[in-house]
Design a protein around this motif. Structure first.
Motif, PDB file in Angstrom:
ATOM      1  N   LYS A  41      27.259  10.038  -2.611  1.00  0.00           N
ATOM      2  CA  LYS A  41      27.306  11.491  -2.666  1.00  0.00           C
ATOM      3  C   LYS A  41      28.708  12.049  -2.853  1.00  0.00           C
ATOM      4  N   MET A  42      29.739  11.221  -2.704  1.00  0.00           N
ATOM      5  CA  MET A  42      31.102  11.715  -2.834  1.00  0.00           C
ATOM      6  C   MET A  42      31.996  10.640  -3.434  1.00  0.00           C
TER       7      MET A  42
ATOM      8  N   GLU B  68      35.239  18.208  -6.290  1.00  0.00           N
ATOM      9  CA  GLU B  68      35.100  18.127  -7.732  1.00  0.00           C
ATOM     10  C   GLU B  68      33.911  18.968  -8.154  1.00  0.00           C
ATOM     11  N   GLU B  69      33.938  19.458  -9.394  1.00  0.00           N
ATOM     12  CA  GLU B  69      32.833  20.258  -9.904  1.00  0.00           C
ATOM     13  C   GLU B  69      31.596  19.398 -10.040  1.00  0.00           C
ATOM     14  N   GLN B  70      30.468  20.009  -9.766  1.00  0.00           N
ATOM     15  CA  GLN B  70      29.201  19.293  -9.908  1.00  0.00           C
ATOM     16  C   GLN B  70      28.955  18.965 -11.368  1.00  0.00           C
TER      17      GLN B  70
ATOM     18  N   GLN C 201      34.832   7.964   9.371  1.00  0.00           N
ATOM     19  CA  GLN C 201      35.086   9.115   8.506  1.00  0.00           C
ATOM     20  C   GLN C 201      36.233   8.842   7.541  1.00  0.00           C
ATOM     21  N   LEU C 202      37.263   8.163   8.013  1.00  0.00           N
ATOM     22  CA  LEU C 202      38.407   7.854   7.167  1.00  0.00           C
ATOM     23  C   LEU C 202      38.044   6.832   6.096  1.00  0.00           C
ATOM     24  N   LEU C 203      37.259   5.826   6.445  1.00  0.00           N
ATOM     25  CA  LEU C 203      36.844   4.822   5.471  1.00  0.00           C
ATOM     26  C   LEU C 203      35.917   5.421   4.430  1.00  0.00           C
ATOM     27  N   LEU C 204      35.073   6.349   4.855  1.00  0.00           N
ATOM     28  CA  LEU C 204      34.173   7.004   3.908  1.00  0.00           C
ATOM     29  C   LEU C 204      34.978   7.783   2.870  1.00  0.00           C
ATOM     30  N   ALA C 205      36.011   8.479   3.322  1.00  0.00           N
ATOM     31  CA  ALA C 205      36.855   9.226   2.389  1.00  0.00           C
ATOM     32  C   ALA C 205      37.632   8.287   1.474  1.00  0.00           C
TER      33      ALA C 205
END
Length: 305
Positions: free
Chosen positions: A107-108, A30-32, A97-101
């Motif tokens: 930060k995301m 996404e754009e900042q 990593q999957l749970l973070l996504a």
């Protein structure tokens, strides 16, 4: 053996697989936004922001089935409440990593439909069901999430047999019969946090049912009353059955299982092109017989294999 450049000395299994097969997963960005503080109008009073708490989902207290732990152990799967092993540590790293996504962080932002994860491979016998079940068992141990493992390999379902469970109505039955609530097909197990949705009865129009508008409605019902649920789909091989490409359009993440020294680069690229309905694809290198770093997962705890 596939031709590839020597991998780097660091990185997760996902990163090493991507490097070996020269594949960079597509990650939605996404754009900042401009986060610089803006002063309020002089006469506008500051408003107090009150955080909104999600209503907790009541724990399921209905009937459960008993999973055969010995069968899991003999087949090399993670055993709930068992000792830390190399395989359990590897899937701990992968699931993070999957749970973070799926859930996002400061930060995301979370991926759209990131709580739906498709496990796939190019061809049969490359370890997709082994990885799907181990990933589900690992996520079930989380304190803030539970997992629903969906057997979406309608032609050759194997999740129930791997757990030592009997067959029953499943996803395809709910798609084919509008009068059958998909919730009624879910099997709750005695493993805390783990539930199973069987494949159901195969039809001659599996792909067409998946491509219908009803599919999204059915899948939404799996999580609409449980925001902490992660849904994992054990998919048919992408190059062997057409449902995989349709399922990819209904998930937020795809984990492509690549078997070391067996999955060719051509097969992998062909499979990835069929799964283009999902924008976030990662590779999982399975069956490796070496570690570039010499690291043996689980040995730190004294249970190294």
């Amino acid at each position: 053996m596939n031709q590839y450049n020597p991998p780097k000395k660091t990185g997760s299994l996902l990163e090493r697989a991507g490097e070996i097969y020269d594949y960079i997963p597509a990650v939605r960005t996404e754009e900042q936004r401009d986060n610089a503080p803006k002063s309020a109008p002089p006469e506008t009073p500051a408003r107090q922001v009150i955080p909104v708490r999600q209503r907790p989902v009541e724990a399921y207290d209905g009937p459960t089935v008993i999973v055969d732990r010995d069968k899991l152990r003999d087949a090399g799967f993670i055993v709930p409440d068992g000792p830390v092993t190399g395989i359990s540590e590897e899937f701990r790293i992968i699931k993070r990593q999957l749970l973070l996504a799926a859930k996002g962080s400061q930060k995301m932002a979370p991926l759209p439909r990131g709580e739906r994860i498709l496990i796939c491979s190019a061809h049969p016998d490359e370890g997709k069901t082994f990885c799907a079940l181990n990933l589900a068992l690992s996520i079930a141990a989380e304190k803030d999430n539970e997992v629903l493992l969906v057997d979406a390999d309608f032609a050759k379902p194997s999740i129930l047999s791997s757990l030592g469970l009997e067959g029953s109505k499943g996803l395809m039955d709910a798609l084919a019969d509008p009068q059958l609530p998909v919730e009624n097909c879910i099997i709750h197990t005695d493993i805390p946090g783990l539930a199973i949705l069987p494949a159901g009865d195969q039809t001659n129009a599996d792909t067409e049912y998946l491509a219908s508008s009803r599919t999204e409605q059915v899948l939404n019902r799996l999580t609409q009353n449980n925001p902490n649920r992660i849904v994992i789909f054990d998919s048919p091989p992408a190059l062997s059955a057409s449902p995989a490409s349709v399922l990819a359009m209904h998930v937020g993440q795809v984990l492509m299982v690549v078997k070391a020294d067996e999955t060719t680069e051509t097969a992998l690229r062909d499979a990835l092109s069929l799964l283009g309905g999902c924008d976030h694809i990662q590779l999982l290198l399975n069956g490796t017989k070496f570690s570039p770093t010499g690291r043996r997962f689980g040995s730190y705890y004294g249970y190294g294999e």
